[in-house]
Scaffold this motif. Structure first.
Motif, mmCIF file in Angstrom:
data_model
loop_
_atom_site.group_PDB
_atom_site.id
_atom_site.type_symbol
_atom_site.label_atom_id
_atom_site.label_comp_id
_atom_site.label_asym_id
_atom_site.label_seq_id
_atom_site.Cartn_x
_atom_site.Cartn_y
_atom_site.Cartn_z
ATOM 1 N N GLY A 123 -12.529 -6.511 -8.863
ATOM 2 C CA GLY A 123 -12.989 -6.739 -10.227
ATOM 3 C C GLY A 123 -13.380 -5.461 -10.942
ATOM 4 N N GLY A 124 -13.731 -5.601 -12.205
ATOM 5 C CA GLY A 124 -14.068 -4.446 -13.023
ATOM 6 C C GLY A 124 -15.379 -3.781 -12.649
ATOM 7 N N MET A 125 -16.231 -4.463 -11.879
ATOM 8 C CA MET A 125 -17.520 -3.896 -11.485
ATOM 9 C C MET A 125 -17.499 -3.345 -10.068
ATOM 10 S SD MET A 125 -19.841 -6.998 -13.026
ATOM 11 C CE MET A 125 -21.415 -6.150 -13.021
ATOM 12 N N ALA A 126 -16.344 -3.357 -9.420
ATOM 13 C CA ALA A 126 -16.262 -3.035 -7.996
ATOM 14 C C ALA A 126 -16.767 -1.633 -7.670
ATOM 15 C CB ALA A 126 -14.829 -3.204 -7.504
ATOM 16 N N ASP A 127 -16.661 -0.709 -8.605
ATOM 17 C CA ASP A 127 -17.040 0.679 -8.333
ATOM 18 C C ASP A 127 -18.432 1.037 -8.863
ATOM 19 O OD1 ASP A 127 -14.590 1.153 -7.094
ATOM 20 O OD2 ASP A 127 -13.622 1.670 -9.000
ATOM 21 N N MET A 128 -19.211 0.080 -9.271
ATOM 22 C CA MET A 128 -20.532 0.375 -9.825
ATOM 23 C C MET A 128 -21.431 1.029 -8.787
ATOM 24 S SD MET A 128 -21.558 -2.820 -12.323
ATOM 25 C CE MET A 128 -23.177 -2.139 -12.656
ATOM 26 N N ASP A 129 -22.091 2.113 -9.197
ATOM 27 C CA ASP A 129 -23.059 2.751 -8.308
ATOM 28 C C ASP A 129 -24.466 2.282 -8.683
ATOM 29 O OD1 ASP A 129 -23.882 4.225 -10.563
ATOM 30 O OD2 ASP A 129 -22.628 5.947 -10.029
#
Length: 275
Positions: A123-129
């Motif tokens: 999804g679009g949030m998969a890389d959120m730190d």
């Protein structure tokens, strides 16, 4: 004495991006900034017109050839859980709910990462730190709460395990579930359903008529579960209406269902800017 009135919000459209709900389609959003002393009124007014909040932005899908994303809310006074939902409530009755100010913690982020990796790895949030996560939770110009759900008993030498979290806005006519996540290992507990059911209970106790669930998308496997809740309304054709039979809304993916952006903006009702 002369009083200056706040400037009317400006609306913009994002560039097309791949749609996360319907394969092969693109999406774009109509959005405006949410800031200043009029933020609460604007959030209330636009939430009633199908908009959602993300940090300090209000947005609504406004695609060029599709109107399938329909804002959904539950009428609290008319809602009755199904037998299956009743079992979900009993299965999670031991969880303790705590509502706090919108402040991000490392414990929340750890659960959030586990949830994304298990449920939305592409999804679009998969890389959120952790910094982006903190911004999602804390950057809010309106009345928001973080609702945590924990085990009632802790193992020796440890704190009660965090099972689920929901970032919730308090509107003048209801609760808006901005974003929720939960322990992906507890699949049998149906925690996503439980969070919605519990927010209906919170709203009922607070005398608020609606629980806003975000967007329901006919034909979408990811969003179809929202149609399982009774007393569900969708925002369609400029008004809230009963969802009825979900299959009756399949035509919203037809290109001719879309109005021009200028007409969409012209029909938005803004809050009274006077004191």
């Amino acid at each position: 004495m002369r009083h200056s009135l706040p400037l009317a919000p400006q609306f913009y459209v994002t560039a097309p991006q791949p749609c996360p709900y319907l394969d092969g389609r693109s999406e774009r959003k109509l959005f405006t900034a949410l800031q200043g002393e009029g933020a609460e009124k604007l959030n209330n007014a636009l939430s009633r017109q199908g908009f959602r909040r993300s940090q300090n932005v209000l947005y609504r899908p406004s695609c060029a050839d599709c109107t399938a994303c329909l804002s959904a809310r539950i009428r609290v006074a008319d809602f009755e859980p199904t037998r299956t939902q009743g079992r979900v409530l009993k299965r999670n009755a031991h969880l303790k709910r705590t509502a706090t100010s919108p402040w991000a913690t490392e414990e929340q982020f750890a659960l959030f990462r586990r949830y994304l990796d298990a449920r939305h790895a592409d999804g679009g949030m998969a890389d959120m730190d952790i910094f982006e996560f903190a911004a999602m939770i804390e950057e809010t110009p309106v009345k928001s709460r973080v609702v945590e759900y924990r085990e009632t008993a802790a193992s020796p030498g440890s704190t009660r395990a965090l099972a689920a979290v929901c970032l919730t806005d308090v509107l003048d006519d209801g609760l808006s579930m901005v974003y929720s996540f939960y322990d992906p290992d507890r699949r049998e507990d149906s925690l996503g359903t439980f969070l919605i059911l519990d927010h209906v209970d919170i709203a009922r106790r607070a005398g608020l008529p609606y629980v806003y669930l975000g967007y329901w998308v006919p034909g979408s496997r990811k969003m179809g579960y929202k149609a399982n809740f009774g007393a569900l309304e969708i925002y369609k054709g400029g008004r809230w209406q009963d969802i009825g039979a979900p299959e009756d809304h399949s035509g919203e993916t037809h290109p001719l269902s879309v109005d021009p952006i200028a007409e969409q903006v012209a029909r938005i009702q803004l809050p009274d800017s006077r004191g």
